[in-house]
Enzyme design. Structure first.
Site, PDB file in Angstrom:
ATOM      1  N   ALA A   1      27.862  42.575  52.922  1.00  0.00           N
ATOM      2  CA  ALA A   1      28.774  43.679  53.236  1.00  0.00           C
ATOM      3  C   ALA A   1      28.383  44.203  54.623  1.00  0.00           C
ATOM      4  CB  ALA A   1      28.661  44.776  52.191  1.00  0.00           C
TER       5      ALA A   1
ATOM      6  N   THR B   1      25.178  52.832  56.319  1.00  0.00           N
ATOM      7  CA  THR B   1      25.148  51.595  55.531  1.00  0.00           C
ATOM      8  C   THR B   1      26.198  51.673  54.430  1.00  0.00           C
ATOM      9  OG1 THR B   1      23.674  50.020  54.425  1.00  0.00           O
ATOM     10  CG2 THR B   1      23.286  52.349  53.947  1.00  0.00           C
ATOM     11  N   ASN B   2      26.093  50.833  53.401  1.00  0.00           N
ATOM     12  CA  ASN B   2      27.061  50.825  52.304  1.00  0.00           C
ATOM     13  C   ASN B   2      26.340  50.479  50.995  1.00  0.00           C
ATOM     14  OD1 ASN B   2      27.075  47.836  51.907  1.00  0.00           O
ATOM     15  ND2 ASN B   2      27.794  47.899  54.024  1.00  0.00           N
ATOM     16  N   HIS B   3      27.113  50.403  49.918  1.00  0.00           N
ATOM     17  CA  HIS B   3      26.535  50.281  48.569  1.00  0.00           C
ATOM     18  C   HIS B   3      26.194  48.857  48.127  1.00  0.00           C
ATOM     19  CE1 HIS B   3      26.723  54.403  47.450  1.00  0.00           C
ATOM     20  NE2 HIS B   3      28.031  54.503  47.643  1.00  0.00           N
TER      21      HIS B   3
END
Ligand code: C5P
Length: 220
Positions: free
Chosen positions: A96, A29-31
């Site tokens: 995102a 995943t991402n932030h």
């Protein structure tokens, strides 16, 4: 009560990260915190729009009066956005999306063993690009998080993805963007030069976004 200048409009917003399974216990995943997308959904709702929010996993609670559609993966997010695209007047893609996902999620937890393992990844669809290809009445907005050459890279995305507006921010900066309650952005459109908005709350970024979109659609 906020000005009801989005009354009768359908606004479709995406927010948050996508989460792509590696095995039953691990993921990529991402932030993304989802704060920017949730602020957009909230402001649109307050200004009278009928809002659908397609969101990856976040810690946020959905704004009052907004129809939340929770998703996990990029493919699920794409399917839900496509379901709601035709009816939408404004589509704001603040999620995102993970650019890659594991080729297949392992059925069982991957055991530790050799020092190096390979994790083959495959491209996820560019959801926004594909929505741009079948754009009709929709006003299409994207976000660009860049760490270098902010305006050059943003300009390229604006045209490639056939957007009406692109909101660009510099994620190399620690004080704004990911996880923060504030943002500093440039608004880029095909017809005018970049507009800078000094650091402010994500709510205020959302307000300005709709001010610009409404001004653009009046000119159309
Ligand atoms: O190309 P880049 O990822 O920087 O573009 C950012 C914009 O494209 C964002 O609006 C994001 O939500 C959208 N996007 C998408 N599908 C992807 C990657 C990005 O819709 N696979």
């Amino acid at each position: 009560l906020a000005k009801q200048d989005l009354k009768g409009k359908k606004v479709l917003v995406s927010a948050g990260p996508t989460v792509e399974a590696i095995d039953p216990v691990r993921y990529l995943t991402n932030h993304s915190s989802g704060k920017m997308g949730y602020a957009i959904a909230e402001v649109a709702q307050e200004r009278g729009a009928q809002v659908t929010l397609v969101s990856g996993p976040t810690k946020l609670s959905p704004p009052q009066g907004v129809a939340l559609i929770p998703v996990t993966t990029a493919l699920q997010m794409q399917a839900e956005l496509e379901n709601h695209y035709e009816a939408a007047d404004y589509v704001i893609m603040a999620a995102a999306v993970a650019d890659y996902r594991p080729v297949r999620a392992a059925q069982q937890k991957i055991k530790k063993g050799t020092d190096k393992i390979n994790l083959p990844l495959v491209r996820n669809p560019d959801i926004l690009f594909e929505l741009g290809q079948k754009k009709r009445q929709q006003v299409l907005v994207g976000f660009a998080a860049e760490t270098q050459q902010l305006l050059v890279n943003a300009q390229e995305k604006l045209f490639k993805k056939k957007l009406d507006l692109l909101v660009a921010n510099d994620v190399a900066r620690q004080d704004i963007g990911f996880g923060s309650n504030e943002n500093e952005v440039y608004f880029l459109s095909p017809t005018s030069s970049p507009l800078h908005l000094a650091q402010t709350s994500k709510q205020q970024v959302a307000e300005k976004l709709f001010d610009l979109l409404l001004a653009m659609t009046k000119r159309k």
